[in-house]
Design a protein around this motif. Sequence first.
Motif, PDB file in Angstrom:
ATOM      1  N   LEU A  20       0.874   4.127  -2.855  1.00 45.55           N
ATOM      2  CA  LEU A  20       0.514   5.521  -2.579  1.00 45.55           C
ATOM      3  C   LEU A  20       1.596   6.498  -3.032  1.00 45.55           C
ATOM      4  N   ALA A  70      -4.958  -1.953  -3.394  1.00 42.68           N
ATOM      5  CA  ALA A  70      -4.078  -1.969  -2.222  1.00 42.68           C
ATOM      6  C   ALA A  70      -4.792  -1.365  -1.012  1.00 42.68           C
ATOM      7  N   ILE A  78      -3.484   0.723  -7.076  1.00 47.48           N
ATOM      8  CA  ILE A  78      -3.592   1.607  -5.916  1.00 47.48           C
ATOM      9  C   ILE A  78      -4.910   1.341  -5.192  1.00 47.48           C
ATOM     10  N   ILE A 103      -5.838  -3.672   2.372  1.00 47.17           N
ATOM     11  CA  ILE A 103      -5.273  -3.453   3.695  1.00 47.17           C
ATOM     12  C   ILE A 103      -6.316  -3.694   4.781  1.00 47.17           C
ATOM     13  N   LYS A 104      -7.582  -3.398   4.482  1.00 41.54           N
ATOM     14  CA  LYS A 104      -8.617  -3.646   5.481  1.00 41.54           C
ATOM     15  C   LYS A 104      -9.126  -5.085   5.409  1.00 41.54           C
ATOM     16  N   GLN A 135       3.214   6.515   4.220  1.00 43.09           N
ATOM     17  CA  GLN A 135       3.092   5.795   5.496  1.00 43.09           C
ATOM     18  C   GLN A 135       1.966   6.367   6.327  1.00 43.09           C
ATOM     19  N   ARG A 136       1.923   7.690   6.393  1.00 45.17           N
ATOM     20  CA  ARG A 136       0.906   8.358   7.198  1.00 45.17           C
ATOM     21  C   ARG A 136      -0.487   8.041   6.641  1.00 45.17           C
ATOM     22  N   HIS A 137      -0.611   8.092   5.308  1.00 42.25           N
ATOM     23  CA  HIS A 137      -1.886   7.754   4.688  1.00 42.25           C
ATOM     24  C   HIS A 137      -2.250   6.300   4.999  1.00 42.25           C
ATOM     25  N   ALA A 138      -1.250   5.412   4.879  1.00 41.08           N
ATOM     26  CA  ALA A 138      -1.509   3.980   5.075  1.00 41.08           C
ATOM     27  C   ALA A 138      -2.018   3.708   6.491  1.00 41.08           C
ATOM     28  N   PHE A 139      -1.399   4.338   7.473  1.00 41.77           N
ATOM     29  CA  PHE A 139      -1.847   4.108   8.849  1.00 41.77           C
ATOM     30  C   PHE A 139      -3.223   4.721   9.091  1.00 41.77           C
ATOM     31  N   ALA A 140      -3.491   5.824   8.412  1.00 38.75           N
ATOM     32  CA  ALA A 140      -4.816   6.438   8.542  1.00 38.75           C
ATOM     33  C   ALA A 140      -5.876   5.515   7.940  1.00 38.75           C
ATOM     34  N   ILE A 141      -5.560   4.914   6.805  1.00 31.22           N
ATOM     35  CA  ILE A 141      -6.505   3.984   6.166  1.00 31.22           C
ATOM     36  C   ILE A 141      -6.717   2.769   7.060  1.00 31.22           C
ATOM     37  N   LEU A 142      -5.630   2.337   7.688  1.00 34.35           N
ATOM     38  CA  LEU A 142      -5.693   1.184   8.594  1.00 34.35           C
ATOM     39  C   LEU A 142      -6.673   1.426   9.736  1.00 34.35           C
ATOM     40  N   LEU A 184      -8.064  11.328   3.468  1.00 37.22           N
ATOM     41  CA  LEU A 184      -6.683  11.050   3.877  1.00 37.22           C
ATOM     42  C   LEU A 184      -6.146  12.230   4.678  1.00 37.22           C
ATOM     43  N   PRO A 185      -5.283  11.955   5.654  1.00 37.15           N
ATOM     44  CA  PRO A 185      -4.811  13.041   6.523  1.00 37.15           C
ATOM     45  C   PRO A 185      -4.018  14.091   5.754  1.00 37.15           C
ATOM     46  N   LEU A 231       0.844  -1.200   0.000  1.00 33.17           N
ATOM     47  CA  LEU A 231       0.000   0.000   0.000  1.00 33.17           C
ATOM     48  C   LEU A 231       0.878   1.249   0.000  1.00 33.17           C
ATOM     49  N   ILE A 232       1.915   1.243   0.840  1.00 38.46           N
ATOM     50  CA  ILE A 232       2.818   2.396   0.895  1.00 38.46           C
ATOM     51  C   ILE A 232       3.441   2.633  -0.480  1.00 38.46           C
TER      52      ILE A 232
END
Lengths: 198, 198
Positions: free
Chosen positions: A14, B46, B43, B50-51, A26-33, B17-18, A10-11
Motif C-alpha cells: 500500500l 496483497a 498490490i 489478507i482476507k 497500516q490504517r488501510h490494512a486494518f480497515a481491509i482486515l 478505504l478510510p 499488504l502494508i
Amino acid sequence: MDQNGVFANLIKQLTKLPGVGQKTAQRHAFAILKMFPQEAREIGQAIIDIKERLIFCSKCRNISEVELCLICSDPRRDRTKILVVEEPSTVYAIEKTGEYRGLYHVLLGVISPLDGVSPEDIHIKELIDRLADHEVKEVIVATSPNMDGETTALYLSKTIRPLGVKVTRIALGIPVGIDIEYADEVSLVRSIEGRREL
Amino acid sequence: MDQNGVFANLIKQLTKLPGVGQKTAQRHAFAILKMFPQEAREIGQAIIDIKERLIFCSKCRNISEVELCLICSDPRRDRTKILVVEEPSTVYAIEKTGEYRGLYHVLLGVISPLDGVSPEDIHIKELIDRLADHEVKEVIVATSPNMDGETTALYLSKTIRPLGVKVTRIALGIPVGIDIEYADEVSLVRSIEGRREL
C-alpha cells in the motif's frame, strides 16, 4: 508480528500508492482486515483489472476497455476539434466538467530535453496522422504551463500550423474564485497579457 | 469517460478505504495505471490475500497465518502476563515498540451497553479459559480510556480477580513529549491522580 507475513506485505504494497506512508498504509490494512471478504476481493480485483483490462485507444491513446475508446467512437462528439493533453488524467478532469464536446489526443508524455524525451518518444506522430483527413480544424494544446509543457506546445504549433490546421493554447491567468491579491505573480502577468475586451 | 467501466470501478473501490475520497482515489487510480502490471498485481493480490490467508489465532485471537500465532508459539515470551486489547491493531502498535515481552489477548470488540454488545459477544470467555492453568499471574487491561473501554476493564477486573490473578490497567496521563500547558484537562487530572514517588 511477522515482518514477512501477509499483513506486513499488504502494508508494504500500500505504501506504493502516492502519499501513502507507513501509518496510512497500516490504517488501510486494518480497515481491509475488518471488511467482508467479498469487499476486500472487489478492491483487490479492481486494482488487478485496471492493468489487465485497460488498453490505450488506438486513435487518441486515452485509456479504454475497447480498441476505439468511447469518446472517439461517440458520433455526437465534435470531430473538428482535438484537445491535446499529456496524460489520461487530464481527459478525465476535463470530461468531468462536461463542457468540452470535441475529441482528445493523449501524448502519454511531454517533450523534455532535460530528461531526454524527444518528439519521437511521445505520440505526436499519431496526432499528425489524425489530421490527414482534413476533418480537424483546430488543435487545442492543453499541456501544463511549465517548461516542458510550453516546449511541447511550441513544437506542436510549429509542426501542425503548416498543415493548415489552427493551433490554440489554453488560457493562462488567475484561477477562478481566487482573491486577486493572493494570485501568484506569473499568473497575474499572464492574465494581463491575455486580457480580452468586455 | 465510462462511468461503469474498469477505471471508474477502481475509483469507487478505493473510496472504501478510510479517509480516501474521490480525489485521492483518482490520484491512486492514475498512479496504479502508470505502474508495471506486476506491481499493480502485487498490490491487488496483497489485499485479496489478507482476507483469504489470515485467520485468528486459536489462543489469543490475534491475526495469524497459522492456527497458533507467532507470539503465542514463541517460547521466549513471558507466559505469566497477558495484555488485553480490543483490536489486532493495538497488538501491532505495542509489538513495534519491542518493549513488551508477555502474551496478548485480543477481545475483537469492547463491551458496549449502548451498542448492545455484552460480555458474551466478545472473546472474554476465551481469556478466562486461558487462566485455568495458573501460569498467568497478571492480566494487563489495555482497552481504550473511553466509556466502553473502561466498562470492559471494570468487567474484566471483577471477573478475573476472584480467580487469584492480578488485574492491572495501563497508566493514563499526559503523553510523553507534550508541552504540559497544551495537555487536555482530563488527562492532566488522571496524571495527577496516578502520580508516583520519585
